[in-house]
Write an enzyme that holds these catalytic residues in place. Structure first.
Site, PDB file in Angstrom:
ATOM      1  N   GLY A  58       0.828  -1.196   0.000  1.00  0.00           N
ATOM      2  CA  GLY A  58       0.000   0.000   0.000  1.00  0.00           C
ATOM      3  C   GLY A  58       0.867   1.251   0.000  1.00  0.00           C
TER       4      GLY A  58
ATOM      5  CB  SER B  67       4.542  -3.232  -2.849  1.00  0.00           C
ATOM      6  OG  SER B  67       4.359  -2.024  -3.526  1.00  0.00           O
ATOM      7  CD1 TRP B  68       3.301  -0.143   3.278  1.00  0.00           C
ATOM      8  CD2 TRP B  68       4.826   1.456   2.910  1.00  0.00           C
ATOM      9  NE1 TRP B  68       3.548   0.474   4.475  1.00  0.00           N
ATOM     10  CE2 TRP B  68       4.485   1.471   4.286  1.00  0.00           C
ATOM     11  CE3 TRP B  68       5.766   2.365   2.446  1.00  0.00           C
ATOM     12  CZ2 TRP B  68       5.047   2.355   5.198  1.00  0.00           C
ATOM     13  CZ3 TRP B  68       6.333   3.260   3.352  1.00  0.00           C
ATOM     14  CH2 TRP B  68       5.979   3.248   4.704  1.00  0.00           C
TER      15      TRP B  68
ATOM     16  CG  ASP C 289       7.633  -3.341 -10.542  1.00  0.00           C
ATOM     17  OD1 ASP C 289       6.944  -2.372 -10.909  1.00  0.00           O
ATOM     18  OD2 ASP C 289       7.702  -3.717  -9.353  1.00  0.00           O
TER      19      ASP C 289
ATOM     20  CG  HIS D 294       4.456  -4.036  -8.112  1.00  0.00           C
ATOM     21  ND1 HIS D 294       5.671  -3.429  -7.863  1.00  0.00           N
ATOM     22  CD2 HIS D 294       3.686  -3.770  -7.025  1.00  0.00           C
ATOM     23  CE1 HIS D 294       5.628  -2.819  -6.698  1.00  0.00           C
ATOM     24  NE2 HIS D 294       4.436  -3.013  -6.153  1.00  0.00           N
TER      25      HIS D 294
END
Length: 322
Positions: A39, A112-113, A267, A295
């Site tokens: 996120g 990711s985050w 990505d 991703h």
């Protein structure tokens, strides 16, 4: 790969100005593995992370980061609380959960985050980390944020022009700053419009991912608003990792801790240059590039499971008395 398992235990933990939802799967006597979702604001959602690790060998732990998922209050229900929603506070929340569950040390994972948060946590509490395995690696630096919100526009100029126009920037504002301002503003109808425009841009810049499916990222308006509010809040503030807290200049401090960096070659939104730079400075890390993925994806998930399995077979861990 094991079959997906339901959470065997779950609950809420009172932390500073919030209640954090947590859940565990697998063997409480196994090697603890912490999963940090992406996120910011994606939440644990489907619980697919639970299928990654052998439930007989690992104790997998997940939490909804403050402001999203089953944690309360949701960000849009407590906009004044945004001031406290920072990376440092999330790290405090993770530490509170570790103590609550009686974990002394754990393997830390994320995507990711979640990879940014995993690395930031490890840099603050290296003595608690047995190993690190992250996918779709980011550090949420100004350079990365400017690329994903502006630079990628060179590949999708039509969509970016609409995205920038919809931002309604004030003089001197970056695009991401304009969206962050509106999403946290008192005009909630305008916030919902901003969330929809943000969702459309997110859906565009990931569209070259081999696994991309047409349509919005979030069908549910509340989830869309949660995600957009938290993402823009963190991105507009460089992940709250400034003034000596930037990840890349400090990553050498993790030398000695084994790390696995897993990233898709395709990505576009978060190019492989980020984990490549990390690998150059983190001697005990290993970079695995998945050539046919963007991703994340099934090969990345398999590589993560393999990395955690390798870490679990070589580390010693301790659980504190409960």
């Amino acid at each position: 790969m094991v079959e997906e398992n339901a959470a065997t235990e779950h609950g809420w933990l009172d932390v500073r100005c919030a209640r954090i939802y947590w859940e565990t799967t697998g063997n409480p006597d196994g090697v603890p593995v912490l999963y940090l979702h992406g996120g910011p604001g994606s939440s644990l959602r489907t619980g697919g992370y639970r299928r990654q690790h052998d439930p007989d060998l690992f104790w997998t732990i997940g939490l909804d980061q403050r402001g999203c998922g089953k944690s309360t209050p949701l960000v849009q229900d407590d906009l004044p609380g945004l001031a406290l929603n920072t990376t440092a506070t999330l790290i405090e929340d993770v530490e509170a959960l570790r103590r609550h569950l009686g974990v002394e040390q754990w393997i830390v994972t994320g995507g990711s985050w979640g990879s940014t948060l995993a690395l930031a946590y490890a840099l603050e509490h290296p003595d608690r980390v047995l190993g690190i395995a992250v996918v779709a690696v980011t550090t949420t630096s100004r350079e990365e944020v400017d690329w994903i919100t502006e630079g990628v526009g060179s590949i999708f100029p039509e969509a970016w022009a609409a995205f920038a126009e919809s931002a309604r920037r004030l003089p001197g504002e970056r695009v991401v700053e304009a969206y962050a301002r509106r999403l946290a503003g008192a005009d909630r109808e305008d916030a919902r419009a901003a969330a929809l425009a943000w969702d459309q841009w997110e859906s565009t810049h990931i569209s070259l991912d081999p696994r991309w499916q047409p349509g919005p990222m979030f069908q549910d308006e509340q989830e869309r608003l949660t995600f957009a509010t938290l993402v823009t809040h963190y991105w507009a503030n460089d992940g709250f990792l400034t003034d000596g807290r930037e990840i890349l200049p400090r990553i050498h401090e993790l030398n000695g801790i084994p790390g696995h960096l897993i990233h898709g070659r395709r990505d576009i939104s978060g190019p492989v240059i980020t984990p490549w730079k990390i690998r150059q400075r983190w001697d005990t890390s290993r970079l695995t590039v998945i050539e046919d993925e963007g991703h994340g994806g099934p090969e990345s998930a398999a590589a993560l499971a393999s990395a955690v399995g390798e870490l679990g077979s070589t580390v010693r861990f301790r659980t504190a008395p409960k």
